[in-house]
Design a protein around this motif. Sequence first.
Motif, mmCIF file in Angstrom:
data_model
loop_
_atom_site.group_PDB
_atom_site.id
_atom_site.type_symbol
_atom_site.label_atom_id
_atom_site.label_comp_id
_atom_site.label_asym_id
_atom_site.label_seq_id
_atom_site.Cartn_x
_atom_site.Cartn_y
_atom_site.Cartn_z
ATOM 1 N N PRO A 1 0.998 -1.287 -0.145
ATOM 2 C CA PRO A 1 -0.056 0.004 0.103
ATOM 3 C C PRO A 1 0.653 1.163 -0.076
ATOM 4 N N GLN A 2 1.920 1.248 0.575
ATOM 5 C CA GLN A 2 2.931 2.378 0.634
ATOM 6 C C GLN A 2 3.352 2.729 -0.866
ATOM 7 N N HIS A 3 3.475 1.760 -1.714
ATOM 8 C CA HIS A 3 3.798 1.973 -3.301
ATOM 9 C C HIS A 3 2.602 2.277 -3.991
ATOM 10 N N GLY A 4 1.402 2.349 -3.618
ATOM 11 C CA GLY A 4 0.350 2.629 -4.671
ATOM 12 C C GLY A 4 -0.555 1.296 -4.748
ATOM 13 N N TRP A 5 -0.199 0.120 -4.264
ATOM 14 C CA TRP A 5 -1.045 -0.950 -4.535
ATOM 15 C C TRP A 5 -2.144 -1.230 -3.411
ATOM 16 N N THR A 6 -3.343 -1.558 -3.769
ATOM 17 C CA THR A 6 -4.288 -2.047 -2.763
ATOM 18 C C THR A 6 -4.087 -3.520 -2.795
ATOM 19 N N THR A 7 -4.115 -4.193 -1.397
ATOM 20 C CA THR A 7 -3.944 -5.776 -1.400
ATOM 21 C C THR A 7 -5.132 -6.200 -0.811
ATOM 22 N N ILE A 8 -5.362 -7.293 -1.743
ATOM 23 C CA ILE A 8 -6.691 -8.098 -1.007
ATOM 24 C C ILE A 8 -6.152 -9.567 -0.793
ATOM 25 N N THR A 9 -6.010 -9.953 0.577
ATOM 26 C CA THR A 9 -5.456 -11.098 0.969
ATOM 27 C C THR A 9 -6.554 -12.194 1.105
ATOM 28 N N LEU A 10 -6.475 -13.150 0.649
ATOM 29 C CA LEU A 10 -7.657 -14.327 0.731
ATOM 30 C C LEU A 10 -7.021 -15.475 1.743
ATOM 31 N N HIS A 11 -8.113 -15.755 2.573
ATOM 32 C CA HIS A 11 -7.803 -17.056 3.388
ATOM 33 C C HIS A 11 -8.556 -18.152 2.471
#
Length: 315
Positions: free
Chosen positions: A138-148
């Motif tokens: 996120p600090q580099h402009g990317w939104t992360t979606i982490t799946l379980h």
Amino acid sequence: MRLKTSPVVLLITLTVLNLFITSSYSLALAASPEEEKSAEQKDTDSAEKKTDDTVKIKVTKKIDIAAPIDSFKQQQDDIEHYLTQEKIVPLLVGPDSYLTAINEQTTGVNKGVMVLIPDWQQSIATPNALNQLRKNMPQHGWTTITLHPPHQPSDYPSQVLTSEERDSKNTESLTKYSKKFADIMLAVIEKAKSYPGVIIIVAEGSHAALIVDVCQQGMVSSPSAMVMLSSYMPTLPENTKLAQQLAATDYPVFDLYLQRDHYLVVANAKVRKEIAKREMKVYYRQKQLNNRTTGYYPEETLTREIIGWLSSIGW
């Protein structure tokens, strides 16, 4: 008037009385231990009877032992309990619910979405690789979606005796699992489309191989790019299939593995590189990273490598 009693008669009378008194006292003393013994025997019999009754009660009483909680459900409960600062969003896929952790980008320029897929049996906060991406990207402009993700099928790899039966059982198990996994990925990608920018998938271990498979089958649309982390399958036919499918992909792939990694990871990374080179796959790069702890990507190194690779292909 004094009674005239013979001394001899008096002596005999006293002797008889003395014998009578002594005999009565001896009989009384002899009866007492028997009575005590009889009382003790009654107490012993009563105690034994109570013990027998207690044993019978314990034996006949039904003991209910609760089954252990499902490990996947336990991980879900831990995620909701401990990751209180995260944005946990459930995804309903059929009758089942899967959790995702969303970390939105913190810069002015939104580059896109990284879908992070842990390996089998791993959680959202798995520390060996994806946890640092979830915090750093996120600090580099990317939104992360982490799946379980769902856990490994219980019957894969098969343990039957003959190779033909094993291959058949493994194919059946993976086909069933891939269908469920594809449905989950469709829901995750649909969620990722609600954010602007490209969609990149970063997957660990066997899930990286399965994503390549479902994309090549057309069950899931291909991502803009893919990062594979220590990818391998537990069986030889599936590893060969992964190498062939990977060489036929038309999206950029960054294939990372570690110097100290699972032995199947290192062995199959060489096969993938050889086949990709032979098929002249465009935008395929493979790199081995140095590490100290087996299976753990070094701090910050993974983030730098992925950012550098994305820059080299124009992102």
